[in-house]
Design a protein around this motif. Sequence first.
Motif, mmCIF file in Angstrom:
data_model
loop_
_atom_site.group_PDB
_atom_site.id
_atom_site.type_symbol
_atom_site.label_atom_id
_atom_site.label_comp_id
_atom_site.label_asym_id
_atom_site.label_seq_id
_atom_site.Cartn_x
_atom_site.Cartn_y
_atom_site.Cartn_z
ATOM 1 N N PHE A 1 50.133 -57.067 37.271
ATOM 2 C CA PHE A 1 50.662 -56.881 35.922
ATOM 3 C C PHE A 1 52.191 -56.857 35.931
ATOM 4 C CE2 PHE A 1 46.326 -55.716 35.431
ATOM 5 C CZ PHE A 1 46.017 -55.927 34.087
ATOM 6 N N PRO A 2 52.809 -57.126 34.792
ATOM 7 C CA PRO A 2 54.279 -57.089 34.715
ATOM 8 C C PRO A 2 54.824 -55.739 35.181
ATOM 9 C CG PRO A 2 53.354 -58.026 32.707
ATOM 10 C CD PRO A 2 52.193 -57.503 33.495
ATOM 11 N N GLY A 3 55.822 -55.793 36.063
ATOM 12 C CA GLY A 3 56.434 -54.580 36.581
ATOM 13 C C GLY A 3 55.837 -54.061 37.858
ATOM 14 N N SER A 4 54.713 -54.643 38.325
ATOM 15 C CA SER A 4 54.106 -54.215 39.581
ATOM 16 C C SER A 4 54.883 -54.791 40.760
ATOM 17 C CB SER A 4 52.645 -54.652 39.645
ATOM 18 O OG SER A 4 52.546 -56.073 39.664
ATOM 19 N N VAL B 1 48.778 -46.551 33.719
ATOM 20 C CA VAL B 1 49.030 -47.957 33.397
ATOM 21 C C VAL B 1 48.443 -48.819 34.510
ATOM 22 C CG1 VAL B 1 51.102 -47.551 32.027
ATOM 23 C CG2 VAL B 1 51.309 -47.832 34.508
ATOM 24 N N PRO B 2 48.013 -50.036 34.185
ATOM 25 C CA PRO B 2 47.424 -50.904 35.215
ATOM 26 C C PRO B 2 48.500 -51.608 36.044
ATOM 27 C CG PRO B 2 47.365 -52.019 33.104
ATOM 28 C CD PRO B 2 47.939 -50.657 32.841
ATOM 29 N N HIS B 3 48.274 -51.654 37.344
ATOM 30 C CA HIS B 3 49.147 -52.408 38.247
ATOM 31 C C HIS B 3 48.480 -53.714 38.682
ATOM 32 C CE1 HIS B 3 52.422 -49.445 39.528
ATOM 33 N NE2 HIS B 3 51.735 -48.819 38.592
ATOM 34 N N TYR B 4 47.181 -53.635 39.020
ATOM 35 C CA TYR B 4 46.465 -54.813 39.509
ATOM 36 C C TYR B 4 45.038 -54.804 38.970
ATOM 37 C CZ TYR B 4 50.276 -54.598 42.886
ATOM 38 O OH TYR B 4 51.520 -54.529 43.454
ATOM 39 N N SER C 1 43.615 -51.200 39.634
ATOM 40 C CA SER C 1 44.555 -50.331 40.337
ATOM 41 C C SER C 1 45.500 -49.715 39.311
ATOM 42 C CB SER C 1 45.332 -51.140 41.374
ATOM 43 O OG SER C 1 46.272 -50.327 42.046
ATOM 44 N N ILE C 2 45.531 -48.395 39.242
ATOM 45 C CA ILE C 2 46.278 -47.713 38.191
ATOM 46 C C ILE C 2 47.248 -46.697 38.775
ATOM 47 C CG2 ILE C 2 44.499 -47.995 36.424
ATOM 48 C CD1 ILE C 2 43.526 -45.184 37.088
ATOM 49 N N GLY C 3 48.307 -46.436 38.035
ATOM 50 C CA GLY C 3 49.286 -45.416 38.386
ATOM 51 C C GLY C 3 49.822 -44.782 37.121
ATOM 52 N N LYS C 4 50.594 -43.708 37.271
ATOM 53 C CA LYS C 4 51.137 -43.026 36.095
ATOM 54 C C LYS C 4 52.289 -43.806 35.474
ATOM 55 C CE LYS C 4 49.612 -38.391 37.352
ATOM 56 N NZ LYS C 4 50.004 -36.981 37.605
ATOM 57 N N THR C 5 53.043 -44.537 36.295
ATOM 58 C CA THR C 5 54.102 -45.408 35.783
ATOM 59 C C THR C 5 54.095 -46.688 36.607
ATOM 60 O OG1 THR C 5 55.889 -44.662 37.261
ATOM 61 C CG2 THR C 5 55.496 -43.350 35.274
ATOM 62 N N MET C 6 54.829 -47.700 36.143
ATOM 63 C CA MET C 6 54.915 -48.944 36.898
ATOM 64 C C MET C 6 55.808 -48.803 38.123
ATOM 65 S SD MET C 6 52.820 -50.860 35.404
ATOM 66 C CE MET C 6 53.088 -52.284 36.453
ATOM 67 N N ASP C 7 56.532 -47.691 38.212
ATOM 68 C CA ASP C 7 57.415 -47.466 39.368
ATOM 69 C C ASP C 7 56.764 -46.623 40.447
ATOM 70 O OD1 ASP C 7 59.565 -48.877 38.173
ATOM 71 O OD2 ASP C 7 60.085 -47.114 36.978
ATOM 72 N N ASP C 8 55.489 -46.299 40.294
ATOM 73 C CA ASP C 8 54.795 -45.493 41.295
ATOM 74 C C ASP C 8 54.776 -46.192 42.652
ATOM 75 O OD1 ASP C 8 54.310 -43.559 39.464
ATOM 76 O OD2 ASP C 8 52.135 -43.720 39.479
ATOM 77 N N ASN C 9 54.783 -45.386 43.707
ATOM 78 C CA ASN C 9 54.622 -45.905 45.059
ATOM 79 C C ASN C 9 53.253 -46.576 45.163
ATOM 80 O OD1 ASN C 9 54.117 -46.274 47.820
ATOM 81 N ND2 ASN C 9 55.313 -44.480 48.385
ATOM 82 N N PRO C 10 53.199 -47.832 45.631
ATOM 83 C CA PRO C 10 51.892 -48.511 45.750
ATOM 84 C C PRO C 10 50.854 -47.717 46.538
ATOM 85 C CG PRO C 10 53.671 -50.080 46.066
ATOM 86 C CD PRO C 10 54.311 -48.723 45.999
ATOM 87 N N ALA C 11 51.315 -46.902 47.507
ATOM 88 C CA ALA C 11 50.365 -46.124 48.309
ATOM 89 C C ALA C 11 49.692 -45.025 47.498
ATOM 90 C CB ALA C 11 51.077 -45.513 49.510
ATOM 91 N N SER C 12 50.272 -44.649 46.352
ATOM 92 C CA SER C 12 49.711 -43.572 45.542
ATOM 93 C C SER C 12 48.791 -44.069 44.434
ATOM 94 C CB SER C 12 50.841 -42.746 44.920
ATOM 95 O OG SER C 12 51.556 -43.513 43.953
ATOM 96 N N LEU C 13 48.627 -45.379 44.313
ATOM 97 C CA LEU C 13 47.795 -45.929 43.251
ATOM 98 C C LEU C 13 46.323 -45.605 43.497
ATOM 99 C CD1 LEU C 13 49.455 -49.449 42.792
ATOM 100 C CD2 LEU C 13 49.923 -47.329 41.552
ATOM 101 N N ARG C 14 45.551 -45.502 42.420
ATOM 102 C CA ARG C 14 44.128 -45.219 42.503
ATOM 103 C C ARG C 14 43.350 -46.421 42.000
ATOM 104 N NH1 ARG C 14 43.401 -40.435 38.786
ATOM 105 N NH2 ARG C 14 41.331 -40.255 39.747
ATOM 106 N N LEU C 15 42.116 -46.558 42.471
ATOM 107 C CA LEU C 15 41.271 -47.687 42.095
ATOM 108 C C LEU C 15 40.139 -47.223 41.178
ATOM 109 C CD1 LEU C 15 40.889 -49.817 45.358
ATOM 110 C CD2 LEU C 15 42.089 -50.442 43.271
#
Length: 379
Positions: free
Chosen positions: A271-274, A79-82, A96-110
């Motif tokens: 995005f909502p939830g980030s 899901v997209p975070h930013y 910036s994407i993660g597996k869920t909106m609750d992922d640790n920001p440090a684990s997000l990928r670009l």
Amino acid sequence: MSSLSKSLRRWGFVHKWSSLICTVFMLMLCVTGLPLIFHHEIDHLLHDEVQVAPVEKGTPFAPLDAVVAAALAHEPGHVPHYLIWDFDEPQNMLVSIGKTMDDNPASLRLARVDAYRAAYLETPDISGRFTNIMLRLHTDMFGGLPGKLFLGLMGFLFCVAIISGIVVYAPSMRKLSFGAYRRERPRVVRWLDLHNLTGILLMVWMLVVGFTGVINTWADLVIKVWQFNELSVIIAPYKDRPLPAQPTSIDAALRVAHEAAPDMRPGFIAFPGSAFSSRAHYLIFMRGNTPLTSRLGRPVLIDATTGAFAGSPEPPWYVKTLLISQPLHFGDYGGLPLRIIWAILDIITIVVLITGLYLWLRRRSPAASAARASAAVPS
């Protein structure tokens, strides 16, 4: 002993111990900060990137919804975070994407997407890159928030050491010509002259970089305070709303943001939830149009369900201070010439730290003590 002598001894004590406690860590910060000044150039040199085919002048940008869709199509289950604009390379959009909106920001990928064609380019793994390792060492020593706050304390002691050093050495410098380097004196005196001269020449710059570095270590806390105070007033009516199942168009939300801030351009969309937004809003951070004001701006909140304007609070002084401190710390608001100057000043700061450490290590040598005792007497 006169009151002046007692005062200078106290300041000398403060200078010695504040310097000793922080010197090793400040050396680490200077060494790791040097490649970060040129991180774009280093990444281009060390890592292959998917090349983007040039476009004709005047080609319009692709819809943002298509850009995000292209990234998610190649990263299923994310899901997209930013959504981030790359001002150094305008043909790039970063998702910036993660597996869920609750992922640790440090684990997000670009994920990198062609901004004109909405064509997916790559999602590089940067965790093992030299510049990313340097960045983690420089920001938190891989220690998260505790590591950031610890380095902030070291930066504060560095500022104390600079100020106390000015107080301690000002009386002795009155007996010497400015910039004096007594090459005929013993080595410890020459190193003392080098330490004093470089320290005095760079004191303003070192205070600016040191103080802005301290502010940057508080970034997580500053954002949390801002969200808890100013932003919480706007999002309070939406606090129990779930994440929107079908959020409104990103492009439509951006058009509303442009109406609210017509003389500004977007820097990123949360995005909502980030971490930067609520569960009900897009937060579009609009920036100024000059190299320095591009770091400033204001957030525009858009209701992610209806697409309606929800508010645009003026960032408080402490958020503006944080935003200004970031380009001042790395010198990345004036292009390559300023970054080269920053690198030279960083190298000279390393000289200040090494000479100070050398002088302390020589403190127990009888010859060095005698030499230091006469150091204030001009030859």
